[in-house]
Enzyme design. Structure first.
Site, short mmCIF file in Angstrom:
data_model
loop_
_atom_site.label_atom_id
_atom_site.label_comp_id
_atom_site.label_asym_id
_atom_site.label_seq_id
_atom_site.Cartn_x
_atom_site.Cartn_y
_atom_site.Cartn_z
CB CYS A 242 22.48 19.77 -29.58
SG CYS A 242 23.46 18.29 -29.84
CG HIS B 80 28.23 21.21 -29.46
ND1 HIS B 80 27.22 21.86 -28.78
CD2 HIS B 80 27.61 20.25 -30.22
CE1 HIS B 80 26.05 21.32 -29.11
NE2 HIS B 80 26.27 20.35 -29.98
CB CYS C 194 21.35 20.00 -36.12
SG CYS C 194 23.07 19.75 -35.63
#
Length: 396
Positions: A90, A352, A382
């Site tokens: 991510c 996302h 995160c």
């Protein structure tokens, strides 16, 4: 030591899974914000670009074989411009920007492009090779999200909790109730809707033109009709008595984003306008089962490096993988509803696309710093398998 300055930032709209961008090849999608940066900065000679670093979390389909290099060629950059693809899941595009900033600080880069791409709609199903001759033990795995081809030793030592399971762990162990998470998600949707209606997001988005279809010009994931009552009515997606729902989690999305980064001398020489200085970056590890807490040690490390305190930060962009991320705010000393964190909404509303989200955070922070007149902005994320990443910016 030279400082790295972000001079421009642009991204595509974020599409829903199977939505308007699902027909666009990942490498083609990656090229779009690169083209937009060049068009918006015509004084920059493309020959002057020293490198292009892109983040991408999947790299199992059309994003294989170094999608950064493919994207820059598809965008029409000169063949002499190199490109590399990095994977910190991510945090990949935030990592890409950090690599460029460190290269500038080391004097090895003067002008570069950083960013990322992810088409979660187009991630492939992957078939394993057989373990032995005449065996039927091949497995088909979906590479969209999570842990394909699990290592039994990893599972034994650390577990292989899904992303949503890690959010359940974070919520349960930090007192983030279902009501807290739904309220957090509702605020994200409200703030994103207000930003869209106010035209604040339009400057950071380049439309994606497609044959035989209307151009994609706006984020598809936000739901302006979201109500708190509607969120409360959703069923948990992991545990029957759990707190994580489709409404208080980020989406599965498609998108690409890019940033133009330069040192001060190169920016002046190429007619670029430095907008923020990259002050510090940091990464940190946490237990994989509570990966959502990763931004806490990363943010603290970045602030220590910069000798800046949290009370000096004017705005924070914290990636909303899940509303359980409210634990990060509480551990840092902020209330869940603080207005200077994700002022225009976050990933729960906007989406996302894994390898792109860091570039979106940076672009949003640049825009908001200049709109609000603040000095410092902080971006934190995160990362799956238990990491966090943070970048501190200063307005110029």
């Amino acid at each position: 030591m030279p400082s790295a300055f972000i001079c421009d930032a642009i991204r595509t709209p974020f599409g829903r899974y199977g939505g308007s961008l699902a027909d666009v090849r990942t490498d083609d999608l990656a090229a779009i914000p690169i083209c937009a940066l060049l068009a918006r900065n015509p004084s920059l000679d493309p020959e002057a670009i020293n490198d292009l670093i892109y983040g991408c979390a999947n790299q199992a389909g059309e994003d294989n074989r170094n999608v950064a290099r493919m994207a820059l060629l598809l965008a029409g950059l000169p063949e002499r411009v190199p490109g590399a693809t990095v994977n910190r899941l991510c945090g990949s595009s935030l990592e890409a920007a950090g690599i460029v900033a460190r290269g500038i600080g080391a004097g090895e880069i003067e002008v570069a492009i950083a960013g990322g791409v992810e088409s979660m709609s187009r991630t492939p199903l992957v078939l394993s090779k057989p373990d032995a001759a005449w065996t039927s033990s091949q497995r088909m795995e979906d590479t969209t999200l999570g842990w394909p081809f699990v290592n039994s030793r990893m599972k034994e030592r650390y577990g292989v909790d899904s992303m949503a399971e890690t959010a359940e762990n974070v919520g349960a162990e930090n007192g983030i109730s279902r009501a807290d998470q739904d309220a957090f998600a509702f605020r994200s949707q409200q703030r994103a809707s207000a930003a869209i209606e106010g035209g604040r997001l339009a400057a950071e988005i380049v439309p994606v033109e497609m044959p035989r279809k209307k151009a994609a010009a706006a984020d598809e994931h936000p739901r302006s009709d979201t109500t708190l009552e509607g969120l409360v009515a959703l069923k948990p997606i992991v545990r029957t008595d759990g707190t994580v729902t489709a409404g208080n989690a980020s989406g599965i999305n498609d998108g690409a984003g890019a940033l133009l980064v330069a040192n001060e001398r190169a920016a002046a020489g190429h007619g670029l306008t430095p907008r923020v200085r990259v002050v510090a970056t940091a990464v940190a590890g946490v237990a994989p089962r509570v990966m959502g807490l990763g931004p806490v040690p990363a943010i603290r490390k970045a602030l220590r490096r910069a000798r800046v305190t949290l009370n000096q930060i004017d705005m924070i962009e914290l990636n909303e993988a899940f509303a359980a991320q409210a634990a990060v705010l509480r551990l840092l000393g902020f209330p869940d509803h603080t207005t200077h964190v994700n002022a225009d909404g976050g990933a729960i509303a906007l989406g996302h696309p894994l390898g792109t989200s860091g570039a979106r955070l940076l672009g949003a922070a640049v825009r908001q710093l200049h709109a609000g007149g603040g000095r410092f902005a902080l971006c934190g994320m995160c990362i799956g398998v238990g990491q966090g990443i943070a970048t501190l910016l200063e307005r110029v």
